[in-house]
Write a protein that holds these residues in place. Sequence first.
Motif, short mmCIF file in Angstrom:
data_model
loop_
_atom_site.label_atom_id
_atom_site.label_comp_id
_atom_site.label_asym_id
_atom_site.label_seq_id
_atom_site.Cartn_x
_atom_site.Cartn_y
_atom_site.Cartn_z
N TRP A 58 11.45 -9.69 -23.93
CA TRP A 58 12.07 -10.94 -23.50
C TRP A 58 12.84 -11.62 -24.63
O TRP A 58 13.92 -12.16 -24.41
N THR A 59 12.27 -11.58 -25.80
CA THR A 59 12.97 -12.17 -26.94
C THR A 59 14.28 -11.44 -27.19
O THR A 59 15.31 -12.05 -27.47
N GLY A 60 14.24 -10.12 -27.10
CA GLY A 60 15.45 -9.33 -27.27
C GLY A 60 16.48 -9.63 -26.21
O GLY A 60 17.68 -9.61 -26.47
N PHE A 61 16.01 -9.91 -24.98
CA PHE A 61 16.93 -10.27 -23.90
C PHE A 61 17.69 -11.55 -24.25
O PHE A 61 18.91 -11.62 -24.09
N PHE A 62 16.96 -12.56 -24.75
CA PHE A 62 17.63 -13.81 -25.12
C PHE A 62 18.58 -13.60 -26.30
O PHE A 62 19.67 -14.19 -26.34
N GLU A 63 18.19 -12.77 -27.25
CA GLU A 63 19.08 -12.45 -28.37
C GLU A 63 20.33 -11.74 -27.87
O GLU A 63 21.44 -11.99 -28.35
N ALA A 64 20.16 -10.84 -26.91
CA ALA A 64 21.31 -10.11 -26.36
C ALA A 64 22.25 -11.05 -25.63
O ALA A 64 23.48 -10.91 -25.73
N VAL A 65 21.71 -12.00 -24.90
CA VAL A 65 22.56 -12.98 -24.20
C VAL A 65 23.35 -13.81 -25.21
O VAL A 65 24.56 -14.02 -25.03
N LEU A 66 22.70 -14.26 -26.26
CA LEU A 66 23.40 -15.03 -27.30
C LEU A 66 24.47 -14.19 -28.00
O LEU A 66 25.58 -14.66 -28.25
N ALA A 67 24.14 -12.94 -28.31
CA ALA A 67 25.10 -12.07 -28.98
C ALA A 67 26.32 -11.80 -28.09
O ALA A 67 27.46 -11.85 -28.55
N ALA A 68 26.08 -11.52 -26.81
CA ALA A 68 27.19 -11.27 -25.90
C ALA A 68 28.04 -12.53 -25.71
O ALA A 68 29.27 -12.45 -25.65
N GLY A 69 27.39 -13.67 -25.62
CA GLY A 69 28.13 -14.93 -25.48
C GLY A 69 29.00 -15.22 -26.69
O GLY A 69 30.16 -15.61 -26.55
N TYR A 70 28.47 -15.00 -27.88
CA TYR A 70 29.26 -15.25 -29.08
C TYR A 70 30.37 -14.22 -29.22
O TYR A 70 31.48 -14.56 -29.64
N GLY A 71 30.11 -12.98 -28.85
CA GLY A 71 31.17 -11.96 -28.87
C GLY A 71 32.30 -12.32 -27.92
O GLY A 71 33.49 -12.16 -28.26
N THR A 72 31.96 -12.82 -26.75
CA THR A 72 32.98 -13.25 -25.79
C THR A 72 33.77 -14.44 -26.35
O THR A 72 34.99 -14.49 -26.22
N HIS A 73 33.06 -15.36 -26.97
CA HIS A 73 33.74 -16.52 -27.59
C HIS A 73 34.74 -16.07 -28.65
O HIS A 73 35.88 -16.57 -28.70
N LEU A 74 34.37 -15.10 -29.49
CA LEU A 74 35.28 -14.62 -30.53
C LEU A 74 36.53 -13.98 -29.94
O LEU A 74 37.64 -14.20 -30.42
N LEU A 75 36.36 -13.18 -28.88
CA LEU A 75 37.53 -12.54 -28.29
C LEU A 75 38.44 -13.55 -27.58
O LEU A 75 39.66 -13.45 -27.65
N ARG A 76 37.85 -14.54 -26.93
CA ARG A 76 38.68 -15.58 -26.29
C ARG A 76 39.43 -16.39 -27.34
O ARG A 76 40.59 -16.75 -27.16
N LYS A 77 38.74 -16.68 -28.46
CA LYS A 77 39.38 -17.41 -29.55
C LYS A 77 40.55 -16.59 -30.10
O LYS A 77 41.61 -17.13 -30.39
N ARG A 78 40.37 -15.29 -30.21
CA ARG A 78 41.43 -14.39 -30.69
C ARG A 78 42.61 -14.40 -29.72
O ARG A 78 43.77 -14.45 -30.13
N GLN A 79 42.33 -14.37 -28.42
CA GLN A 79 43.40 -14.39 -27.42
C GLN A 79 44.17 -15.71 -27.45
O GLN A 79 45.39 -15.73 -27.33
N ARG A 80 43.46 -16.84 -27.60
CA ARG A 80 44.14 -18.13 -27.68
C ARG A 80 45.03 -18.20 -28.91
O ARG A 80 46.13 -18.72 -28.86
#
Length: 98
Positions: A58-80
């Motif tokens: 479960w802890t890994g699941f929450f870490e994975a959600v945070l990692a995927a969210g931050y990865g998505t944020h970085l790519l959107r920031k790059r696109q902007r």
Amino acid sequence: MLEPREDQAFRGVIAQLLIDDVSFAQRINRLGRPPRWWAVLAVALWAIGPICIVLGGWTGFFEAVLAAGYGTHLLRKRQRWTAAAARVTAGGPPAPLG
């Protein structure tokens, strides 16, 4: 805003700098491109997500959600950033990056 005469003088100085100083020209060209490491970090964060889920429960699941969210944020920031740079080179007003 500069007066038209001042703007023309400023553009002349910048053009001469771009011709004379190669390192200045490279730095200016780099301003229009987002850092390459954002995309690399985003892919690494997405790749580590499944590993966190498998090994962390479960802890890994929450870490994975945070990692995927931050990865998505970085790519959107790059696109902007890329869209804003394209808009400026096309002659339009720059969009806010943040």
